[in-house]
Design a protein around this motif. Structure first.
Motif, mmCIF file in Angstrom:
data_model
loop_
_atom_site.group_PDB
_atom_site.id
_atom_site.type_symbol
_atom_site.label_atom_id
_atom_site.label_comp_id
_atom_site.label_asym_id
_atom_site.label_seq_id
_atom_site.Cartn_x
_atom_site.Cartn_y
_atom_site.Cartn_z
ATOM 1 N N VAL A 31 0.495 -1.176 -0.064
ATOM 2 C CA VAL A 31 -0.026 0.162 -0.037
ATOM 3 C C VAL A 31 0.926 1.242 0.189
ATOM 4 C CG1 VAL A 31 -1.686 1.619 0.980
ATOM 5 C CG2 VAL A 31 -1.546 -1.251 0.911
ATOM 6 N N ASN A 32 0.957 1.792 -1.373
ATOM 7 C CA ASN A 32 1.938 3.118 -0.889
ATOM 8 C C ASN A 32 3.586 2.520 -1.325
ATOM 9 O OD1 ASN A 32 3.216 5.704 -0.837
ATOM 10 N ND2 ASN A 32 1.026 6.400 -0.655
ATOM 11 N N ARG A 33 4.087 3.344 0.144
ATOM 12 C CA ARG A 33 5.824 2.201 -0.522
ATOM 13 C C ARG A 33 5.394 1.517 1.135
ATOM 14 N NH1 ARG A 33 6.533 2.272 -5.587
ATOM 15 N NH2 ARG A 33 7.484 4.483 -5.589
ATOM 16 N N THR A 34 4.609 0.672 1.535
ATOM 17 C CA THR A 34 4.265 0.207 2.505
ATOM 18 C C THR A 34 3.834 -1.143 2.501
ATOM 19 O OG1 THR A 34 3.360 2.675 4.533
ATOM 20 C CG2 THR A 34 3.105 -0.020 4.930
ATOM 21 N N THR A 35 4.442 -1.807 3.299
ATOM 22 C CA THR A 35 4.357 -3.687 2.812
ATOM 23 C C THR A 35 3.142 -3.911 4.038
ATOM 24 O OG1 THR A 35 6.483 -3.787 1.693
ATOM 25 C CG2 THR A 35 4.785 -5.731 2.015
ATOM 26 N N ILE A 36 2.378 -4.345 3.719
ATOM 27 C CA ILE A 36 1.602 -5.190 4.839
ATOM 28 C C ILE A 36 1.674 -6.786 5.022
ATOM 29 C CG2 ILE A 36 -0.439 -5.420 6.108
ATOM 30 C CD1 ILE A 36 -1.080 -2.591 4.987
ATOM 31 N N LYS A 37 1.725 -7.554 5.962
ATOM 32 C CA LYS A 37 2.346 -8.370 6.224
ATOM 33 C C LYS A 37 1.115 -9.747 5.126
ATOM 34 C CE LYS A 37 2.026 -9.755 11.114
ATOM 35 N NZ LYS A 37 1.821 -10.115 12.292
ATOM 36 N N ASN A 38 -0.287 -9.275 5.751
ATOM 37 C CA ASN A 38 -1.084 -10.109 5.182
ATOM 38 C C ASN A 38 -2.320 -9.489 4.589
ATOM 39 O OD1 ASN A 38 -2.092 -10.190 7.876
ATOM 40 N ND2 ASN A 38 -1.402 -11.855 8.113
ATOM 41 N N ARG A 39 -3.179 -10.301 4.485
ATOM 42 C CA ARG A 39 -4.486 -9.158 3.493
ATOM 43 C C ARG A 39 -5.753 -9.006 4.812
ATOM 44 N NH1 ARG A 39 -3.882 -9.386 -2.064
ATOM 45 N NH2 ARG A 39 -1.356 -9.148 -3.075
ATOM 46 N N ILE A 40 -5.170 -9.436 6.020
ATOM 47 C CA ILE A 40 -6.162 -8.817 6.950
ATOM 48 C C ILE A 40 -5.952 -8.161 7.848
ATOM 49 C CG2 ILE A 40 -7.794 -9.646 9.409
ATOM 50 C CD1 ILE A 40 -7.619 -11.290 6.109
ATOM 51 N N VAL A 41 -7.219 -6.702 7.394
ATOM 52 C CA VAL A 41 -7.327 -5.474 7.820
ATOM 53 C C VAL A 41 -8.512 -5.672 9.379
ATOM 54 C CG1 VAL A 41 -7.814 -2.979 7.955
ATOM 55 C CG2 VAL A 41 -7.213 -4.947 5.699
ATOM 56 N N MET A 42 -7.709 -5.218 10.386
ATOM 57 C CA MET A 42 -8.858 -4.770 11.386
ATOM 58 C C MET A 42 -9.655 -4.258 11.135
ATOM 59 S SD MET A 42 -8.343 -4.801 15.435
ATOM 60 C CE MET A 42 -9.285 -4.223 16.579
ATOM 61 N N ALA A 43 -10.869 -3.921 11.364
ATOM 62 C CA ALA A 43 -12.091 -2.854 10.946
ATOM 63 C C ALA A 43 -11.647 -1.532 12.239
ATOM 64 C CB ALA A 43 -13.764 -3.265 10.650
ATOM 65 N N PRO A 44 -12.724 -0.623 11.996
ATOM 66 C CA PRO A 44 -12.825 0.960 12.664
ATOM 67 C C PRO A 44 -13.616 0.120 13.958
ATOM 68 C CG PRO A 44 -13.217 1.031 10.588
ATOM 69 C CD PRO A 44 -12.796 -0.449 10.772
ATOM 70 N N MET A 45 -13.244 -0.460 15.232
ATOM 71 C CA MET A 45 -14.240 -1.130 16.083
ATOM 72 C C MET A 45 -13.901 -0.552 16.858
ATOM 73 S SD MET A 45 -16.002 -3.648 14.344
ATOM 74 C CE MET A 45 -17.643 -4.238 15.690
ATOM 75 N N GLY A 46 -14.643 0.601 16.870
ATOM 76 C CA GLY A 46 -14.544 2.058 18.423
ATOM 77 C C GLY A 46 -14.237 1.850 18.986
ATOM 78 N N ASN A 47 -12.790 2.399 19.391
ATOM 79 C CA ASN A 47 -12.260 2.120 20.600
ATOM 80 C C ASN A 47 -12.694 3.499 21.677
ATOM 81 O OD1 ASN A 47 -9.997 2.832 18.397
ATOM 82 N ND2 ASN A 47 -10.673 4.661 19.729
ATOM 83 N N LEU A 48 -14.055 3.725 21.782
ATOM 84 C CA LEU A 48 -14.755 4.698 22.397
ATOM 85 C C LEU A 48 -15.213 4.709 23.862
ATOM 86 C CD1 LEU A 48 -17.844 5.102 20.379
ATOM 87 C CD2 LEU A 48 -16.031 6.764 20.356
ATOM 88 N N GLN A 49 -14.732 5.350 24.116
ATOM 89 C CA GLN A 49 -14.212 5.119 25.845
ATOM 90 C C GLN A 49 -13.608 4.723 26.043
ATOM 91 O OE1 GLN A 49 -18.854 6.288 25.830
ATOM 92 N NE2 GLN A 49 -18.630 4.848 25.768
ATOM 93 N N MET A 50 -12.481 4.712 25.344
ATOM 94 C CA MET A 50 -11.436 3.715 26.073
ATOM 95 C C MET A 50 -10.380 4.640 26.373
ATOM 96 S SD MET A 50 -12.183 0.160 24.143
ATOM 97 C CE MET A 50 -10.557 -0.982 24.563
ATOM 98 N N ALA A 51 -10.337 5.445 25.984
ATOM 99 C CA ALA A 51 -9.508 6.837 26.594
ATOM 100 C C ALA A 51 -9.435 7.096 27.385
ATOM 101 C CB ALA A 51 -8.683 7.835 24.976
ATOM 102 N N GLU A 52 -8.366 8.254 28.217
ATOM 103 C CA GLU A 52 -7.456 8.951 29.468
ATOM 104 C C GLU A 52 -9.072 10.078 28.806
ATOM 105 O OE1 GLU A 52 -4.133 9.435 30.446
ATOM 106 O OE2 GLU A 52 -3.553 7.663 30.608
ATOM 107 N N GLU A 53 -9.549 10.841 30.225
ATOM 108 C CA GLU A 53 -10.477 11.746 29.892
ATOM 109 C C GLU A 53 -9.710 13.587 29.115
ATOM 110 O OE1 GLU A 53 -11.947 13.370 33.780
ATOM 111 O OE2 GLU A 53 -13.153 12.003 33.860
ATOM 112 N N THR A 54 -8.951 13.000 29.346
ATOM 113 C CA THR A 54 -7.926 13.997 27.733
ATOM 114 C C THR A 54 -7.733 13.918 26.669
ATOM 115 O OG1 THR A 54 -4.999 13.038 28.182
ATOM 116 C CG2 THR A 54 -5.854 14.117 29.198
#
Length: 757
Positions: free
Chosen positions: A49-72
């Motif tokens: 992808v562009n100049r980046t090589t990805i080791k396999n064809r599996i992409v983790m979907a953007p399964m929301g990291n809501l409420q998983m960050a600090e308050e900042t």
């Protein structure tokens, strides 16, 4: 009203796809967790992808990291470990959930006191260390990670900005808010949109400096970026953004300007909103849909994608739909496997035919999405040329080691997603963080180690009941070194999962049952494990066996009210009808009492697979209240297509020979077929909602059989009897015998208890 024939065909097929379907384990079918195509050479080959090589064809979907960050907004240890687990599990490319760059502009992304449930990469350098730690940790396992940024939520943002801050949402044009359509989302000015473009570039520059491998634009599903780049939502007549392509192209150009030509840019897009194809004439009659008839066609979208590539996009994932037909971008249990492979193929073939290359002169990969968590199906899609990469979201929550297990040929050990969306979507809608119904470690990787620790003292444990709670507890307790006797009074394991997976649309649930039983049978060679089937025990037997611990997971009992006239008509519990359809012999007209998940899934099954006339009676004002919007929307939409009668705000008065007598409210009753508007969480008030009326009328419904789907109550009698007789020093009660609930609660309780003993 514009429609795309292929989209219309797909929309028409998503209701009855399981009827007389000759395809076995393929696209558009009830897929199984088989490994006939092993080894998966296509899936585990690298890609550039562009100049980046990805080791396999599996992409983790953007399964929301809501409420998983600090308050900042800084990524917290919980969020870091959540992603590290998927990287450790072998995923080639991870993507974060959406990160807004429009705080202070889009009122729906920031809460009171400038708090937010989103992670942040803006405002302060204090968040940077979390992103650097995330990138470095993912790289340690050979995976790459892109950060998904969003221009904002716009009309699909939470209406609490109005309730709490007295600020209206914003959008491309004046559009109804998705959650409260009576609430307008006002047109955002060109000046503020230009600020968002600049913020996109800054977020990309910061991401690259933090060591993240690429940026991912959230351009689908009806979020603000799509509201600007789809004429369904962008009806501006003046200003530079009256050109509906311009905002998206400017975002990409600004990202390129602030990074460099080799920094990968990914774009998430739907080839069509599919609203016209979903709702047909309703697009002219429903006030909150009327404005959205002029959405992009597939041809329009492909033309826009070409412009995006020219501006600098390197990678696309493609699907269908938006929030107003939420079961499309979030395909639930009832949708067929590989439901969007026809869509990814259209994009891939278009790019190949026109020889479209990225700005570094290589192909632009197309990522397929939509119920692809079955290794044989995913491999076949790649071999067939339907796509270049496979995106998995919920399957990687159900089993973070999906990739490692598939690569090693241990497909039967992959814990399969059941498509319920209770932990991964509904949990954060209700205010929690992402979890998984069947994987109790998801979202708790910071709390529970990946390797189950051995118990300090091995105990002799009896588990009463072989449903999901009993099996899940037994497997974890055995892994910790305890001696476990699993005792089930019926002839097979499974409990309420058995009727739950009877409809063909519940094939994912059947896969999960097969997985659990397979895991249990693997333990039968272990001297520490004994499985008893067709065995009923009492307190005397338990005391005699000398158990250290007894765990009750013996389920619930069905609610069976004594309706007047019940002796005049045949009544059957839904769980019994699902297991034994012969009980419905000669019954053409069927009334189901109870419009929750079980009632509606039974109605769908009866209408499509059994060809019966079905009416569902529900006391509440909504069908399937509390169920994920996507799951309830899919069922309700296609039940209407099959002419299933849904009667909400109705209660049963009595039964008669061949009749069910009900009373129903007649004024301000919500449309039971409304799938274009979600049910608000109970703690979010709608100040514009109409008050339910009080006038009623009595109705007599024709019925050959009445099916009761009114839920269950905890069967805790044996537990309390065991406590009274002190059958062991430790006695616990979990699953439905503690409280009749969902598999999520059963699995979570089983795991936590087993980890503590």
């Amino acid at each position: 009203m514009k429609t795309d024939p292929i989209v219309q065909d797909l929309m028409d097929s998503y209701g009855d796809w399981m009827v007389d379907n000759p395809i076995k384990n393929g696209k558009g079918s009830c897929a199984k967790m088989t490994q006939e195509l092993y080894p998966y050479d296509a899936m585990f080959s690298p890609i550039q992808v562009n100049r980046t090589t990805i080791k396999n064809r599996i992409v983790m979907a953007p399964m929301g990291n809501l409420q998983m960050a600090e308050e900042t907004g800084r990524p917290s240890p919980k969020m870091l470990q959540y992603f590290f687990e998927r990287a450790k599990g072998g995923t080639g490319l991870l993507t974060t959930g959406l990160i807004p760059v429009s705080h202070g502009i889009d009122h729906s992304v920031t809460e009171l006191d400038d708090l937010t449930y989103f992670p942040r990469i803006d405002r302060t350098r204090s968040v940077y260390s979390g992103w650097r730690d995330l990138a470095q940790g993912v790289h340690a396992y050979g995976s790459k990670i892109f950060i998904q940024v969003t221009a904002g939520l716009g009309r699909v943002g939470s209406p609490t900005c109005f309730v709490d801050k007295h600020q209206l949402p914003r959008s491309a044009s004046t559009n109804p808010n998705f959650y409260i359509p009576e609430l307008p989302s006002l047109r955002m000015s060109d000046r503020k949109l230009s600020r968002i473009v600049k913020n996109m570039g800054q977020a990309a520059a910061d991401s690259k400096t933090m060591g993240l491998d690429g940026i991912y634009l959230h351009g689908h599903e009806g979020y603000l970026l799509e509201q600007m780049t789809n004429p369904a939502f962008n009806r501006r007549k003046f200003g530079k953004y009256a050109d509906w392509q311009r905002f998206g192209i400017e975002c990409v150009e600004e990202i390129r300007k602030r990074t460099d030509p080799t920094f990968p840019i990914m774009y998430r897009i739907d080839l069509s909103l599919a609203l016209n194809e979903t709702y047909g004439d309703r697009m002219n009659s429903v006030s909150s849909l009327k404005k959205f008839k002029n959405g992009r066609t597939i041809a329009d979208t492909l033309n826009y994608m070409e412009a995006l590539v020219k501006a600098g996009v390197d990678l696309f994932d493609v699907d269908l739909g938006c929030y107003d037909n939420w079961w499309l971008p979030h395909p639930p249990a009832g949708m067929p496997a590989g439901c969007f492979l026809d869509i990814s193929r259209i994009a891939k073939e278009h790019f190949a035919k026109k020889n479209i290359k990225s700005n570094v002169g290589i192909d632009v990969p197309i990522v397929a999405v939509g119920k692809l968590g079955y290794p044989d199906l995913a491999e076949q899609a790649l071999r067939n040329g339907d796509c270049d990469m496979i995106m998995l979201g919920r399957p990687l929550l159900a089993d973070a080691n999906w990739c490692n297990k598939a690569y090693a040929g241990r497909v039967s050990d992959i814990r399969p997603c059941i498509g319920c969306q209770e932990g991964c979507v509904n949990e954060f809608v209700e205010g929690g963080h992402i979890q998984c119904t069947i994987n109790p470690r998801t979202g708790f990787e910071d709390e529970f180690p990946s390797q189950v620790p051995s118990a300090k003292v091995a105990k002799k444990i009896a588990v009463i009941g072989g449903g999901p709670a009993g099996m899940a507890f037994s497997l974890t307790a055995l892994a910790r070194g305890h001696k476990v006797d699993l005792i089930e009074k019926s002839v097979r394991l499974g409990g309420k999962i058995i009727p739950g997976c009877a409809p063909k649309i519940k094939y994912d649930f059947e896969n999960y049952l097969e997985y659990l039983i397979n895991q249990i049978h693997q333990k039968e060679m272990d001297e520490a494990f004994t499985l008893y089937l067709k065995k009923e025990v009492d307190c005397d037997w338990l005391k005699k066996e000398g158990y250290d611990t007894v765990v009750f997971s013996n389920g619930s009992v069905n609610i069976d009210p004594p309706f007047p006239g019940k002796d005049k008509i045949k009544t059957i519990q839904a769980v019994d009808a699902l297991v034994d359809p012969d009980l419905l012999e000669h019954a053409k007209d069927i009334v189901i009492v109870g419009g929750g998940t079980v009632g509606c899934e039974t109605a769908y099954w009866l209408a499509y697979e059994q060809n019966r006339n079905v009416t569902v009676v529900e006391m509440n004002d909504q069908m399937m209240d509390g169920v994920c919007t996507a799951n309830r929307g899919h069922l309700i939409h296609y039940m209407e297509k099959k002419q299933v009668t849904l009667l909400n705000c109705a209660k049963v008065l009595s039964f008669d020979t061949g009749r069910v007598n009900i009373e129903r409210i007649t004024t301000n009753v919500p449309d039971p077929y409304n799938t274009w508007q979600p049910i608000l969480p109970k703690n979010v008030p709608n100040p514009l909602a109409k008050k339910l009326g009080t006038k009623t009328k009595q109705i007599s419904l024709k019925a050959d059989v009445v099916i009761l789907a009114m839920g269950g109550r905890a069967d805790d009698r044996f537990y309390y009897e065991a406590v009274k007789h002190h059958v062991a020093d430790e006695i616990h009660n979990i699953g439905d015998s503690f409280k009749a609930a969902r598999v999520l609660e059963a699995t979570r309780a089983a795991y936590r208890l087993a980890m503590e003993l």
